[in-house]
Design a protein around this motif. Sequence first.
Motif, PDB file in Angstrom:
ATOM      1  N   ARG A   6       0.825  -1.211   0.000  1.00 24.49           N
ATOM      2  CA  ARG A   6       0.000   0.000   0.000  1.00 24.49           C
ATOM      3  C   ARG A   6       0.859   1.262   0.000  1.00 24.49           C
ATOM      4  O   ARG A   6       0.490   2.289  -0.568  1.00 24.49           O
ATOM      5  N   GLU A   7       2.022   1.164   0.644  1.00 32.07           N
ATOM      6  CA  GLU A   7       2.918   2.317   0.742  1.00 32.07           C
ATOM      7  C   GLU A   7       3.648   2.567  -0.578  1.00 32.07           C
ATOM      8  O   GLU A   7       3.830   3.723  -0.981  1.00 32.07           O
ATOM      9  N   THR A   8       4.066   1.504  -1.258  1.00 32.95           N
ATOM     10  CA  THR A   8       4.957   1.665  -2.420  1.00 32.95           C
ATOM     11  C   THR A   8       4.265   1.438  -3.758  1.00 32.95           C
ATOM     12  O   THR A   8       4.869   1.657  -4.805  1.00 32.95           O
ATOM     13  N   GLY A   9       3.022   0.934  -3.749  1.00 33.63           N
ATOM     14  CA  GLY A   9       2.278   0.771  -4.990  1.00 33.63           C
ATOM     15  C   GLY A   9       2.718  -0.437  -5.805  1.00 33.63           C
ATOM     16  O   GLY A   9       3.376  -1.351  -5.302  1.00 33.63           O
ATOM     17  N   ASN A  10       2.383  -0.421  -7.092  1.00 32.83           N
ATOM     18  CA  ASN A  10       2.627  -1.564  -7.973  1.00 32.83           C
ATOM     19  C   ASN A  10       4.027  -1.502  -8.573  1.00 32.83           C
ATOM     20  O   ASN A  10       4.230  -1.023  -9.693  1.00 32.83           O
ATOM     21  N   GLN A  11       4.999  -1.971  -7.813  1.00 30.43           N
ATOM     22  CA  GLN A  11       6.374  -1.978  -8.300  1.00 30.43           C
ATOM     23  C   GLN A  11       6.542  -3.029  -9.407  1.00 30.43           C
ATOM     24  O   GLN A  11       5.970  -4.115  -9.321  1.00 30.43           O
ATOM     25  N   PRO A  12       7.334  -2.724 -10.455  1.00 33.25           N
ATOM     26  CA  PRO A  12       7.497  -3.682 -11.551  1.00 33.25           C
ATOM     27  C   PRO A  12       8.266  -4.931 -11.121  1.00 33.25           C
ATOM     28  O   PRO A  12       9.151  -4.862 -10.268  1.00 33.25           O
ATOM     29  N   VAL A  13       7.898  -6.071 -11.715  1.00 29.21           N
ATOM     30  CA  VAL A  13       8.603  -7.323 -11.480  1.00 29.21           C
ATOM     31  C   VAL A  13       9.948  -7.256 -12.201  1.00 29.21           C
ATOM     32  O   VAL A  13      10.000  -6.892 -13.388  1.00 29.21           O
ATOM     33  N   PRO A  14      11.065  -7.583 -11.533  1.00 22.65           N
ATOM     34  CA  PRO A  14      12.363  -7.596 -12.218  1.00 22.65           C
ATOM     35  C   PRO A  14      12.298  -8.464 -13.475  1.00 22.65           C
ATOM     36  O   PRO A  14      11.642  -9.513 -13.488  1.00 22.65           O
ATOM     37  N   LEU A  15      12.985  -8.027 -14.538  1.00 18.60           N
ATOM     38  CA  LEU A  15      12.886  -8.708 -15.829  1.00 18.60           C
ATOM     39  C   LEU A  15      13.244 -10.185 -15.744  1.00 18.60           C
ATOM     40  O   LEU A  15      12.596 -11.033 -16.361  1.00 18.60           O
ATOM     41  N   HIS A  16      14.293 -10.525 -14.952  1.00 19.58           N
ATOM     42  CA  HIS A  16      14.731 -11.922 -14.933  1.00 19.58           C
ATOM     43  C   HIS A  16      13.717 -12.852 -14.257  1.00 19.58           C
ATOM     44  O   HIS A  16      13.794 -14.059 -14.405  1.00 19.58           O
ATOM     45  N   LEU A  17      12.728 -12.287 -13.518  1.00 22.84           N
ATOM     46  CA  LEU A  17      11.701 -13.113 -12.875  1.00 22.84           C
ATOM     47  C   LEU A  17      10.444 -13.242 -13.733  1.00 22.84           C
ATOM     48  O   LEU A  17       9.542 -14.006 -13.394  1.00 22.84           O
ATOM     49  N   ARG A  18      10.390 -12.510 -14.825  1.00 22.66           N
ATOM     50  CA  ARG A  18       9.172 -12.532 -15.634  1.00 22.66           C
ATOM     51  C   ARG A  18       9.132 -13.762 -16.537  1.00 22.66           C
ATOM     52  O   ARG A  18      10.163 -14.251 -16.985  1.00 22.66           O
ATOM     53  N   ASN A  19       7.912 -14.224 -16.799  1.00 20.95           N
ATOM     54  CA  ASN A  19       7.715 -15.320 -17.728  1.00 20.95           C
ATOM     55  C   ASN A  19       7.866 -14.799 -19.159  1.00 20.95           C
ATOM     56  O   ASN A  19       7.556 -13.646 -19.438  1.00 20.95           O
ATOM     57  N   ALA A  20       8.362 -15.667 -20.069  1.00 18.11           N
ATOM     58  CA  ALA A  20       8.570 -15.228 -21.448  1.00 18.11           C
ATOM     59  C   ALA A  20       7.987 -16.234 -22.428  1.00 18.11           C
ATOM     60  O   ALA A  20       8.710 -16.943 -23.136  1.00 18.11           O
TER      61      ALA A  20
END
Length: 424
Positions: free
Chosen positions: A345-359
């Motif tokens: 709630r404090e920091t909002g929707n932080q992006p997922v680091p690229l290396h953790l994303r599905n491709a």
Amino acid sequence: MSEPLAERLRPRTLDEYVGQKHLVGEGAVLRKMIDAGRISSFILWGPPGVGKTTLAQIIANKLQTPFYTLSAVTSGVKDVRDVIERAKNGRFFSSNSPILFIDEIHRFSKSQQDSLLGAVERGVVTLIGATTENPSFEVIRPLLSRCQVYVLKSLEKEDLEELLHRAVSTDIELKKRHIELRQTDAMLRFSGGDARKLLNILELVVEAESGDDVVITDDKVVDRLQQNPLAYDKGGDMHYDIISAFIKSIRGSDPDAALYWMARMIEAGEDPQFIARRIVISAAEDIGLANPNALLLANAAFDAVMKIGWPEGRIPLAEAVVYLATSPKSNSAYCGINDALALVRETGNQPVPLHLRNAPTSLMKNLGYHDGYKYSHDYPGNFVEQQYMPDVLTDRRIWHAQHSPVEEKSYQQMLRCWGKRFEE
């Protein structure tokens, strides 16, 4: 014989209604719908004595629409269908849908709730349900999806004081006496935010006085309630106090007290599922990682109650209660998820680091998704250090071990993996 004071003082309009300003105050959501003359189906969720039934009746009066009421305790599927048929036959084309008010809707079985679906969906009736239990647990999903849920709160001190002064100054019976509210703290404390309980206490104390002059003090209230301890608890309104004592006794590692409070609930006719659900919650919240088997046993006790019913169900519940009360305690997981939610709630929707994303597509691969991810099982000990938190939160800690014998093993494993990051 005169009606009870709580019934005589039941509000007839929103202007007389006490509390729940977040719903019926000027500009509030329910007030806007009522003033507009049209409402949709909804469920009122809140503790006893905060005005759920009264609010439903006020809405029906304001909209001048037929009002049907059912109690989930005494009504079956046939009763539901009969009411729906009457509502269908008694409706005029220009009028609002008749209101069907169901008290204690959490006690309706799945088949009873299923029998409501079609009528609510087609607008044959506008459903107003009242419940003291979380609707997401007790109301079937198809019905819940067709209803808004509004949460009613325990009445504030100012609301209760307003109610007391209104009672002694406007009630036809109380005005026959000369009543002085010299002290009100005890009445407010014993009422627990419940308007009905408060008025029951007031009526009890006044009726115990022989003369026309009645001076109400804290000592007098305590004395009257000690002489007649159930008088302010008609219909089991101690429900919330006793479940609180039950949970706190488990948390405080007192099996005697935990069994005693559970016995009080059983003797009062409490729903076994309600007790079992609280035991499961306690196992996760209060025992947690100090003894993970507690949640397994609590869940097994819940299943056993569902299979064998009452009264034998008291035995697995008692087994679970004693096990939980005598177990070591840890709320590190409970604190961890609360801290994580606060961080989100404090920091909002932080992006997922690229290396953790599905491709799954070539475009995503070209954008660098999944690039650089290290598969833990390819490394010694099935661990390799890499970043899992969002970029701006890499140094934030959320879970903090509480060092019970079982949890200490998890903590030592984190030290072996992450080193200084997990040093307390």
